[in-house]
Structures are given as structure tokens and as C-alpha cells.
Scaffold this motif. Sequence first.
Motif, PDB file in Angstrom:
ATOM      1  N   PRO A 110       0.805  -1.226   0.000  1.00 23.03           N
ATOM      2  CA  PRO A 110       0.000   0.000   0.000  1.00 23.03           C
ATOM      3  C   PRO A 110       0.843   1.283   0.000  1.00 23.03           C
ATOM      4  O   PRO A 110       1.917   1.329   0.586  1.00 23.03           O
ATOM      5  N   ASP A 145       3.263  -4.216  12.331  1.00 22.66           N
ATOM      6  CA  ASP A 145       2.344  -4.782  11.336  1.00 22.66           C
ATOM      7  C   ASP A 145       2.875  -4.593   9.925  1.00 22.66           C
ATOM      8  O   ASP A 145       2.748  -5.484   9.074  1.00 22.66           O
ATOM      9  N   LYS A 149       3.548  -7.972   7.848  1.00 25.04           N
ATOM     10  CA  LYS A 149       2.665  -8.329   6.732  1.00 25.04           C
ATOM     11  C   LYS A 149       3.345  -8.138   5.383  1.00 25.04           C
ATOM     12  O   LYS A 149       3.085  -8.907   4.454  1.00 25.04           O
ATOM     13  N   GLU A 152       5.344 -11.002   3.863  1.00 27.06           N
ATOM     14  CA  GLU A 152       4.629 -12.082   3.154  1.00 27.06           C
ATOM     15  C   GLU A 152       4.795 -11.924   1.638  1.00 27.06           C
ATOM     16  O   GLU A 152       4.792 -12.913   0.900  1.00 27.06           O
TER      17      GLU A 152
ATOM     18  N   THR B 143      -3.929  -6.993  18.989  1.00 28.88           N
ATOM     19  CA  THR B 143      -4.080  -7.478  17.611  1.00 28.88           C
ATOM     20  C   THR B 143      -3.172  -6.638  16.726  1.00 28.88           C
ATOM     21  O   THR B 143      -2.011  -6.976  16.540  1.00 28.88           O
ATOM     22  N   CYS B 144      -3.685  -5.527  16.229  1.00 32.31           N
ATOM     23  CA  CYS B 144      -2.876  -4.667  15.353  1.00 32.31           C
ATOM     24  C   CYS B 144      -2.070  -3.667  16.182  1.00 32.31           C
ATOM     25  O   CYS B 144      -2.355  -3.432  17.351  1.00 32.31           O
ATOM     26  N   GLN B 168       1.058 -13.790  17.023  1.00 30.73           N
ATOM     27  CA  GLN B 168       1.061 -13.215  15.674  1.00 30.73           C
ATOM     28  C   GLN B 168       1.221 -14.299  14.608  1.00 30.73           C
ATOM     29  O   GLN B 168       1.265 -13.992  13.420  1.00 30.73           O
ATOM     30  N   THR B 169       1.397 -15.527  15.064  1.00 29.37           N
ATOM     31  CA  THR B 169       1.601 -16.628  14.119  1.00 29.37           C
ATOM     32  C   THR B 169       0.692 -17.789  14.535  1.00 29.37           C
ATOM     33  O   THR B 169       0.061 -17.739  15.586  1.00 29.37           O
ATOM     34  N   ALA B 344      -6.181 -10.818   9.832  1.00 28.12           N
ATOM     35  CA  ALA B 344      -4.999 -10.391   9.087  1.00 28.12           C
ATOM     36  C   ALA B 344      -3.817 -10.030   9.974  1.00 28.12           C
ATOM     37  O   ALA B 344      -2.712  -9.817   9.466  1.00 28.12           O
ATOM     38  N   VAL B 345      -3.996  -9.973  11.282  1.00 29.23           N
ATOM     39  CA  VAL B 345      -2.828  -9.710  12.130  1.00 29.23           C
ATOM     40  C   VAL B 345      -1.886 -10.909  12.167  1.00 29.23           C
ATOM     41  O   VAL B 345      -0.729 -10.767  12.560  1.00 29.23           O
ATOM     42  N   PHE B 346      -2.375 -12.084  11.762  1.00 31.69           N
ATOM     43  CA  PHE B 346      -1.497 -13.254  11.746  1.00 31.69           C
ATOM     44  C   PHE B 346      -0.638 -13.289  10.485  1.00 31.69           C
ATOM     45  O   PHE B 346      -1.055 -12.817   9.429  1.00 31.69           O
ATOM     46  N   THR B 347       0.532 -13.875  10.634  1.00 31.73           N
ATOM     47  CA  THR B 347       1.371 -14.103   9.471  1.00 31.73           C
ATOM     48  C   THR B 347       1.934 -15.500   9.517  1.00 31.73           C
ATOM     49  O   THR B 347       2.448 -15.898  10.561  1.00 31.73           O
ATOM     50  N   PRO B 348       1.836 -16.304   8.472  1.00 28.69           N
ATOM     51  CA  PRO B 348       0.983 -16.037   7.305  1.00 28.69           C
ATOM     52  C   PRO B 348      -0.469 -16.249   7.667  1.00 28.69           C
ATOM     53  O   PRO B 348      -0.766 -16.771   8.749  1.00 28.69           O
ATOM     54  N   ASN B 349      -1.352 -15.874   6.762  1.00 31.57           N
ATOM     55  CA  ASN B 349      -2.787 -15.978   7.034  1.00 31.57           C
ATOM     56  C   ASN B 349      -3.491 -16.510   5.781  1.00 31.57           C
ATOM     57  O   ASN B 349      -4.514 -16.003   5.350  1.00 31.57           O
ATOM     58  N   GLN B 377      -3.222  -1.329   8.596  1.00 32.09           N
ATOM     59  CA  GLN B 377      -2.146  -1.974   7.837  1.00 32.09           C
ATOM     60  C   GLN B 377      -2.387  -3.463   7.604  1.00 32.09           C
ATOM     61  O   GLN B 377      -2.173  -3.949   6.499  1.00 32.09           O
ATOM     62  N   PRO B 378      -2.826  -4.231   8.611  1.00 28.07           N
ATOM     63  CA  PRO B 378      -2.960  -5.676   8.351  1.00 28.07           C
ATOM     64  C   PRO B 378      -3.900  -5.995   7.183  1.00 28.07           C
ATOM     65  O   PRO B 378      -3.538  -6.755   6.281  1.00 28.07           O
ATOM     66  N   ILE B 380      -5.126  -3.929   4.815  1.00 31.41           N
ATOM     67  CA  ILE B 380      -4.793  -3.309   3.525  1.00 31.41           C
ATOM     68  C   ILE B 380      -3.572  -3.990   2.910  1.00 31.41           C
ATOM     69  O   ILE B 380      -3.533  -4.247   1.713  1.00 31.41           O
ATOM     70  N   MET B 381      -2.585  -4.331   3.741  1.00 31.31           N
ATOM     71  CA  MET B 381      -1.452  -5.122   3.226  1.00 31.31           C
ATOM     72  C   MET B 381      -1.964  -6.418   2.601  1.00 31.31           C
ATOM     73  O   MET B 381      -1.574  -6.795   1.510  1.00 31.31           O
ATOM     74  N   GLU B 382      -2.812  -7.097   3.342  1.00 28.09           N
ATOM     75  CA  GLU B 382      -3.264  -8.416   2.889  1.00 28.09           C
ATOM     76  C   GLU B 382      -4.137  -8.331   1.646  1.00 28.09           C
ATOM     77  O   GLU B 382      -4.220  -9.286   0.864  1.00 28.09           O
TER      78      GLU B 382
END
Lengths: 424, 424
Positions: A110, A145, A149, A152, B143-144, B168-169, B344-349, B377-378, B380-382
Motif C-alpha cells: 500500500p 504490522d 505483513k 509475506e 491485535t494490530c 502473531q503466528t 490479518a494480524v497473523f502471518t501467514p494468514n 495496515q494488516p 490493507i497489506m493483505e
Amino acid sequence: MSDYTKMWTDLGLDNDNHNALLEALGGAYQSIYMAQEKRAKGMEYFDFVMSEAHGLRIKELCDEKEAGKKIIGSFCVFVPEEMVLAAGCTAVGLCSGADFAQEEVEQVIPRNTCSLIKSFFGFKLGKVCPYMEVADLIVGENTCDGKKKSFETFKDLVPNFYQMDLPQTKTPESKQMLKQEFMKFIQQLEEMTGNKVTFEGLKQGIASVNAKRKALHRLSSLRAANPSPVSGLDALLINQVSFLDNIDRFTENVNAICDHIELDIKENKGVKEANLPRIVISGCPMAVPNWKLPSVIESSGAVIVGEESCIGERGLRNLTDDSATTLDGLIDAIVDRYFQIDCAVFTPNNERVDHIQEMVEKYNADGVIHYGLQFCQPYIMESFSVEKQLEKKGIPVLRIETDYSQEDLGQLSTRVEAFVEMIK
Amino acid sequence: MSDYTKMWTDLGLDNDNHNALLEALGGAYQSIYMAQEKRAKGMEYFDFVMSEAHGLRIKELCDEKEAGKKIIGSFCVFVPEEMVLAAGCTAVGLCSGADFAQEEVEQVIPRNTCSLIKSFFGFKLGKVCPYMEVADLIVGENTCDGKKKSFETFKDLVPNFYQMDLPQTKTPESKQMLKQEFMKFIQQLEEMTGNKVTFEGLKQGIASVNAKRKALHRLSSLRAANPSPVSGLDALLINQVSFLDNIDRFTENVNAICDHIELDIKENKGVKEANLPRIVISGCPMAVPNWKLPSVIESSGAVIVGEESCIGERGLRNLTDDSATTLDGLIDAIVDRYFQIDCAVFTPNNERVDHIQEMVEKYNADGVIHYGLQFCQPYIMESFSVEKQLEKKGIPVLRIETDYSQEDLGQLSTRVEAFVEMIK
């Protein structure tokens, strides 16, 4: 100057892009660094490293690879260099201090992402960072974050990527988690190198990294002098070079410049006038060549006396205790040391404001400029309470939110000048 | 309509602000909800709950408090309602769906913060959320970055705040951490209530929450019908009401509306024309009264058939297994269930994109509109990789980034209409 074109091509750099970058960097270095009126004796070494940052230093790393060493690139002071060294590898920091290939970057992450993250995407997509290309492994970490993110996507752009999880709190359970993650990291290093991380190796790694930290602590302490014996820009540069240079040679040269500076201090010599307004910068890291704000500050008649930053004291503050007699004991000591890093990704993170205050006292600063990268939520969120708490102690604070563009230079100068005028 | 002014004053609401808010909400509800041409029979109940969301429902909560119950307010579907119920408490979601007191908010947190976070600060600073004021404990979660760090400030604005850490994972270690956090949460509930969380209590809590989920699953499934038997706006409203209403009464009324809808489907009746373009919304949660995007979509001649959102299927997807025969077994089942939430706060998701695709298939959707709150961010990144992966499967995606203001309504409509035209 040698011609490294073949090396760069072999590494996979885009020569046109890379030449454009080098030209821009060279210009910035001239106008910001070489234009300083006086500089501490001993800076020549760091100027030389910078001038060869994409040349001779990359050649050295290529030679190390040739000899079987692995190069580990990272973006964060949470990646324990002691362990990298103990596994017989070399640690380098990756390019993330300038805008590059921004249009391509905004195709994959973004627009509202902090400049530091956009920068490393741009250096990769534009193929202009030799450190990224020379690295055998790139280590990311779950800090903010934005990084968590965006990795990834980033991981698919590079051949070998390793992601380290990190806690978000400072509880005993979180510390245990950090240890688990560091153990996994050791395993990853051992697997990729075929080397074992031993007690002796780790002890030696700790010795090297502690020696570097001690040299930089020594430099920091000397900045308490008035008149300032080294500019803030130059001190920042030395910190930035620490992420690129050979560690032992770097340490030697930091100690060498400290020897010069100590002599100057004895003779009451400085590189700046005496009694200038003294500033501590606090906040987001400033990677090479992100010199915008320090340059504005020191052009406004103030001097920067400390950086509360990952590229500065936050990254360097504590030594790793080397007194343990077992491998596991040394690992625990490393965990202890890194767990103290007061990054804004932790909640709560109250130690940070205490550290800023300690720095203000130690370096006789008159005020703090908080540097927040636009869209860096952890530091910008935290800057509100940092300001409130410092002002309660009578320490003036200016909160700056900016990016890597030059568009706000005029506005920045105006705000910084007004602040410097106020704290005079 | 009863006069609740005294109750609101006693709770500490600012009556002028609160009246202004109620007036704005009432207007929005009229123009968005009551103006819908046809609605499913059974929506009257949810209209009633909404009309009494700050009145009768708050009176009920005050009566519960009077009788010794504790009210637990939260912002996130990671706070396990089963445990709240087992401790003899009532769970409520807190107001975070509209802008309020934005100037005051921007004094304490950054302007570049997502609307949802700014909103709950605004409701608190403006003293207009009776749920926040009636709550005995407010639970935040890591979370975020935005929530994690802003809670450091928010916690000082409310009398009792509890912060839950989250992984976060999705590693086994992270699951263990989630269990530890849930155990700590039980302890917190036990300490504040003096009640013990027992096997029977937890079993009953699971039964209540599962019954609610099943009713909402039933409603979701009915939305596969063509013509649509319930508007997306109304289905979203029901989901939103689930965070405010008495749980058992809510479940009963969701089942009642499903009975009506099933009859309509048998008679091939719908609230919309047949064969309209069908949309799944995916992304950030939409709290009351955040109806902007769904309203734009359904005004553009499309129908929303599912919400991949915390206020929607992400929050509801799985039941908690209730077959364990020990308290610890039930806790493990709760951990299992919540650990699957694909935030979306998790990586990977990666599971999330699979779930979106399943929803598209199940509800015969023609396209996905990804809803990202600006500065989240979580999500929108995702959204970049979600779009890429869905389009690879031939599913059209429109990525929207917006906030709670009405300023971009025109632009939103234009983009949504073009997308709807394209997928027709």
C-alpha cells in the motif's frame, strides 16, 4: 576508483538504476557530509567506507562467500549478531534509507506504508542494493504490522527468507518465547552453514559484538562535551556504517576516532561553536542515506548530541553478559540482553521514556526532537505519551512526522528553527 | 418512548453530545434502513433493538448490574464470550462505528489512525457510548499495532481495563500462548466477580454461544437463495446487533427470522429482484453504524450475500466443540476454536483467501469487494495478495480503502457502480 561493473552485473544489479542511485547518493554525501565546516579527525575512515559501500565492501563480502562464508542480511536490531558470528557468518544491514522505484513498490504494497518498508521493496524491485543481492539469507522479524505483513510479499522476491517471530509484551512468557525464537534461529544458521554454534564460538561472537558496542558507547559519552567534538551527522554516520562494515575493523576505527576526539576535548576543541542548543533525536531508525532531519537540525544552529534509535543507543545500549560457563547460559544472556530493547512495538514500553530522559541528562541536551516516519504506527502512537511525559519533566519536545521525500524540507526547517530558537 | 435522560446522566454521558449522536444515528437509520423497498419479515425485532440500543438495552444492563452481574465490554472477536458467560457476566461490543469528537481524539492519538480506533476514543472522550460507561471491565487485545499501542492511552480514560496479549503466528507455541492468555483471562474474570468458572458453567456458556452461531450460520446459508431473501444491509445489521443484544433472546429472534425467510424462499419470494449481481464483502469489521459501503453497494443494483469480516463469518465461522468431559478440555476446545480465526494480524494468514473463495462458491457470488479501513495496515497489506489470488481463480475483486467520513461517497459510488456493471 575500481570498476565494479562486472561484480554488480554478476550480482544481478540493474546497472542503469544502480548508477543513478550512486550518483544521487554521492551528491547527497557531498552536500550534506563533505560540506560540514569542521569534522572530527578520524572521519576519513568512515568517509572511505561510505565511498566504497557498494564497491570494495561488496567485493570483500563476495570474497567471503567464495571462501565458504554465508552472509546474513537483516532489517532489525533484534536479529542477534552474536549468533550470526558464532555460526561463522557475516551480518549486514539491508538498504532501507531512500526512496527508489516507488511506482513499482506501490503495485505490491500500500501507498500508506512507511518509507523504510517501501524503501527495501524499492531497492529490491529496482535491483540496486548489493547487500540484498549478496546475502545468502535475509532475516525478517514480526515487529510492526507493516514489516510483518509486507514480508509475506517480500519473501517471494528473494531466494532465501527467514521470518523470526517476536513477542509484543515483556512478560516472563514473552521472554521464554524470545528464547525459543533465538534457538530456532541458531538451528536455521546451523542448517544452512553446516557449522555448529558452540560455547567457544558464541563466546567469541559476544566478545566481538560487545567490543563494537563498547567503542560506540565510548563515542556516545564523548558527545557530552561542550563544544561538541563530533557533529551529530557524523556520529549518525558511524552508527550507520556499523551495519555495513567488517565488525572488528569497524571497532578499531571507532576507537581510533575516539582517541582523536579525547585529545580535542582536552584542548577544548570542538567541531561546533560552544553552547549551541543541544538536541537528542528519538524515534524511528535512520538508515543510510536518510540524513534529512539531522541535516535540517544541524543547519538550524543546533547540534545533535544523541540518537535514541535502533541506529543509535536503542540498538546498542546493553552489553551481552559473557560470564556464563555453558552454551545455554550464553544463549540466556543474549536473550536477557535483547529482551531489554525498548522498541515501540512492545506494550507497555515505559522504559523508553526513562532512557530518553537519561540521555537528555547525560548529554546535557536542551530538548528532544521525536522523529516519526509517517505511517509508522508504533512510534507515532508512542510519541504522544513520550511528549507528554518529557514535558512534565520540563524537557521541550518537538514531534516530527515525515518520510523520505524532500517535499517537506521547507516546512521541516521552519518548525525545527522555531524549536531551536525556543530552547536556546 | 421512555425518557432515559436520568439513566444516561447517571452513567456519565454528556447529554448534549449524546442527543446529537442519537439524532444523527436516527437519521441515518431512516435513510438507509427504513428506506429499503422490501425487507424480510422478522426484521421488526432488530429495528426495535436498534431503536432501543441506547435505551431499553442499557436499562437491562443497568438492572443486571444492580443484581450483581458484571458487564464486560470488548472490541474484538478474540475475547471468548463463552468464558465471560461462564463467569456469570454479560458480554457487549463497544461503540466504534462512527466519527465523534475527532478534534479531541487527534489530541491524544495520531491523525493517521484507522477510523475504528479513532471512533472508540471519540465515543469515550465525547461521553456518548452507554456500553462503555456501563461496562465494569473493558478488554483490549494486542491485535494490530494501532489497537495495541492506542490502548496504552485508552486504558487511562476508563476505570477498569484489561489487555489480552495475542500471538502473531499460528505455530504450536502460539497456540500454547493463546491458551495461557485465555487462562489469565478466566482468572481475571474470577477475581473481579468472585465467581468460579466451572465445567458446568463453561459448558453452558459454550451452548449459548454455539446456539447463537448456529442461528447466524442458518441465516448465512439462506442468503444463497436467488432472489435474495434478505438484504445485505439487514444481514449486517443482525450481525451488528449480536454484539449488543441479550444472547439467548437474540438467538431466538434470528431463528424466528430464518423461519420467515425459509417460507419466502419456498415461495420463491425475495426482497430484491432475481439475478442481481451478487457481492461478498471481505475485510475490516463494520461496527454500528458503519453502513456506508454496504449502502453504496446495494444502492448500485447489487446485493451483498456474505460478509467475510469479524462482524460476519470470520467472527462466527466455527463452533466450539463441547464434547470434552473436563474443564481443561473445554478450555482447550475454546482455544482450538479461536485459534482458527483468520485475522490479518497473523502471518501467514493463507486460510483467509480460501475462506473467501468458499464463501463466493457457497453464496454464488459474482465478485468480492475488499473493504479496507484507511491506515489499517494488516487488512490493507493483505488485500494485495487476496486480490491477486482471487483474480487468479477468476473471481473479480474491487479493493476499497475508506474511512467513516462521508466525503468520498461520490467517488465510492462511481467505483462500485463500475465494478457492478463489470460483473453483471
